[in-house]
Design a protein around this motif. Structure first.
Motif, PDB file in Angstrom:
ATOM      1  N   CYS A   4       0.891  -1.196  -0.050  1.00  8.61           N
ATOM      2  CA  CYS A   4      -0.047  -0.167   0.036  1.00  8.61           C
ATOM      3  C   CYS A   4       0.799   1.186   0.064  1.00  8.61           C
ATOM      4  O   CYS A   4       1.636   1.659   0.945  1.00  8.61           O
ATOM      5  N   GLN A  13      -5.711  -8.888  -3.578  1.00 11.48           N
ATOM      6  CA  GLN A  13      -6.626  -8.234  -4.674  1.00 11.48           C
ATOM      7  C   GLN A  13      -7.935  -8.852  -4.533  1.00 11.48           C
ATOM      8  O   GLN A  13      -8.053  -9.913  -4.069  1.00 11.48           O
ATOM      9  N   PRO A  16     -13.888  -4.600  -4.642  1.00 12.28           N
ATOM     10  CA  PRO A  16     -14.406  -4.011  -3.470  1.00 12.28           C
ATOM     11  C   PRO A  16     -16.057  -3.807  -3.547  1.00 12.28           C
ATOM     12  O   PRO A  16     -16.527  -4.135  -4.351  1.00 12.28           O
ATOM     13  N   PRO A  17     -16.755  -3.490  -2.661  1.00 16.76           N
ATOM     14  CA  PRO A  17     -18.331  -3.230  -2.737  1.00 16.76           C
ATOM     15  C   PRO A  17     -18.659  -2.452  -3.498  1.00 16.76           C
ATOM     16  O   PRO A  17     -18.084  -1.273  -3.968  1.00 16.76           O
ATOM     17  N   ASP A  19     -18.213  -2.296  -6.768  1.00 13.96           N
ATOM     18  CA  ASP A  19     -17.331  -2.506  -7.972  1.00 13.96           C
ATOM     19  C   ASP A  19     -17.648  -3.737  -8.597  1.00 13.96           C
ATOM     20  O   ASP A  19     -18.461  -4.588  -8.039  1.00 13.96           O
ATOM     21  N   ARG A  23      -9.374  -5.203  -7.632  1.00 11.16           N
ATOM     22  CA  ARG A  23      -8.457  -4.001  -7.273  1.00 11.16           C
ATOM     23  C   ARG A  23      -7.456  -4.354  -6.325  1.00 11.16           C
ATOM     24  O   ARG A  23      -7.542  -5.380  -5.603  1.00 11.16           O
ATOM     25  N   VAL A  25      -6.160  -3.807  -2.802  1.00 11.39           N
ATOM     26  CA  VAL A  25      -7.046  -3.162  -1.870  1.00 11.39           C
ATOM     27  C   VAL A  25      -6.134  -3.278  -0.779  1.00 11.39           C
ATOM     28  O   VAL A  25      -5.645  -4.307  -0.263  1.00 11.39           O
ATOM     29  N   GLN A  27      -6.423  -3.792   3.464  1.00  9.41           N
ATOM     30  CA  GLN A  27      -7.384  -4.090   4.330  1.00  9.41           C
ATOM     31  C   GLN A  27      -6.687  -3.600   5.562  1.00  9.41           C
ATOM     32  O   GLN A  27      -7.402  -3.656   6.537  1.00  9.41           O
ATOM     33  N   GLY A  30      -7.732   0.640   4.304  1.00  7.79           N
ATOM     34  CA  GLY A  30      -8.887   0.555   3.295  1.00  7.79           C
ATOM     35  C   GLY A  30      -8.702   1.318   1.993  1.00  7.79           C
ATOM     36  O   GLY A  30      -9.772   1.462   1.149  1.00  7.79           O
ATOM     37  N   VAL A  32      -8.122   1.828  -1.656  1.00  7.64           N
ATOM     38  CA  VAL A  32      -8.187   0.965  -2.902  1.00  7.64           C
ATOM     39  C   VAL A  32      -7.407   1.646  -4.195  1.00  7.64           C
ATOM     40  O   VAL A  32      -7.246   2.607  -4.540  1.00  7.64           O
ATOM     41  N   TYR A  34      -6.443   2.000  -7.413  1.00  7.50           N
ATOM     42  CA  TYR A  34      -6.855   1.837  -9.196  1.00  7.50           C
ATOM     43  C   TYR A  34      -5.626   2.198 -10.118  1.00  7.50           C
ATOM     44  O   TYR A  34      -4.521   2.840  -9.896  1.00  7.50           O
TER      45      TYR A  34
END
Ligand SMILES: [Zn+2]
Ligand SMILES: [Zn+2]
Lengths: 192, 192
Positions: A4, A13, A16-17, A19, A23, A25, A27, A30, A32, A34
């Motif tokens: 990150c 990988q 996401p909600p 989407d 992506r 992501v 954890q 939080g 994302v 792109y």
């Protein structure tokens, strides 16, 4: 991307909600991450009845000829980027003309933009990304030694349009070629 | 960006050799993390003598009206992205037409592309990013409630061109407005 860029945690990988695609992501925080296509911006520089090409001093396509072009930077327009690349790669003084080709290159995750440009002086000062910069008569374009398909097709459009003197904007895609196929009227395919 | 996405180390801002601007550089693994402008792709969907707009269910510009549009994804063309966004935001069946506006928005670090499109059915199925999708007669466009300046200017071009029935590609920049100024003939400025 493995980590990150916000917090340094290892990424996962997942979709996401709200989407519909995988992506990168984080954890932990939080975020994302792109990824999006990049724009390549350049010019087709015309000096009297010749065009200006640069011989690449960098990979990919080291030693091949290209129109001055490179990745668009934050905070600039496509036109400003095209002028900057012309300065960096050829050291040419130009007057920018209209947007001439807009080319989708989905397999390379790029969109290419080429402007017509008028070269104002024969003096060239190629930068470190170019082995040399030179003017070519239209009959002498080194078709087999061009770096990218977007360069070939932009020059092909120019050769047609120069007969009428009308240079409309051309928008088209460069599809991924079938292995072993050729799509250009001029020599070998390159992958971009 | 604070951390290297390749190795998780804290990044430094410096100008790499043979470069001329500050980049996020990892001094552990050597990765240079470039940032580039993003493309927004969308359509101007026409149904008989009306156009299709979506009311945004997401920030920025929650509740404002927009043409279906969103960020271009890896592996797609601008045309494919524009069709995908129309499906996601309006659930509209369309036949894609020509590229209509190409708009540089340097302060937003974006280039926007809008295609003309013909809507094939009155049935709309707006997705979670839209509060609603609806058709507007040209006289009823909610100019004061449009989300972005690229939407306003694309619709302004359409209103002019529809009188002649000729829809050439328009390429222009959206400059950063002076504070308090207005540049649109229609209502307030938005920042994109
Ligand atoms: Zn994180
Ligand atoms: Zn690193």
């Amino acid at each position: 991307q493995k980590f990150c860029s916000q917090c340094g945690t290892v990424l996962n990988q997942l979709i996401p909600p709200d989407d519909n695609r995988l992506r990168d992501v984080c954890q932990h925080c939080g975020a994302v991450h792109y990824q999006n296509p990049r724009n390549v911006v350049g010019v087709l520089p015309v000096w009297q009845d010749k065009i200006l090409l640069c011989r690449r001093a960098i990979e990919p396509r080291y030693d091949k000829w290209t129109l001055p072009a490179g990745f668009m930077e934050l905070g600039e327009t496509t036109a400003q980027g095209a002028m900057r690349e012309t300065q960096e790669e050829a050291g040419a003084q130009i007057e920018l003309g209209p947007l001439y080709t807009v080319i989708d290159v989905p397999h390379a995750e790029q969109v290419h933009f080429f402007y017509l440009a008028k070269v104002l002086s024969e003096d060239l000062f190629p930068g470190p990304e170019s082995l040399e910069a030179a003017f070519f008569a239209l009959d002498d374009i080194p078709w087999g030694e061009l770096a990218f398909r977007t360069i070939i097709t932009t020059l092909e459009h120019y050769l047609v349009d120069v007969k009428t003197g009308i240079f409309p904007m051309h928008h088209y895609d460069i599809p991924l070629p079938a292995p072993g196929s050729t799509t250009s009227r001029h020599g070998k395919i390159n992958l971009d």
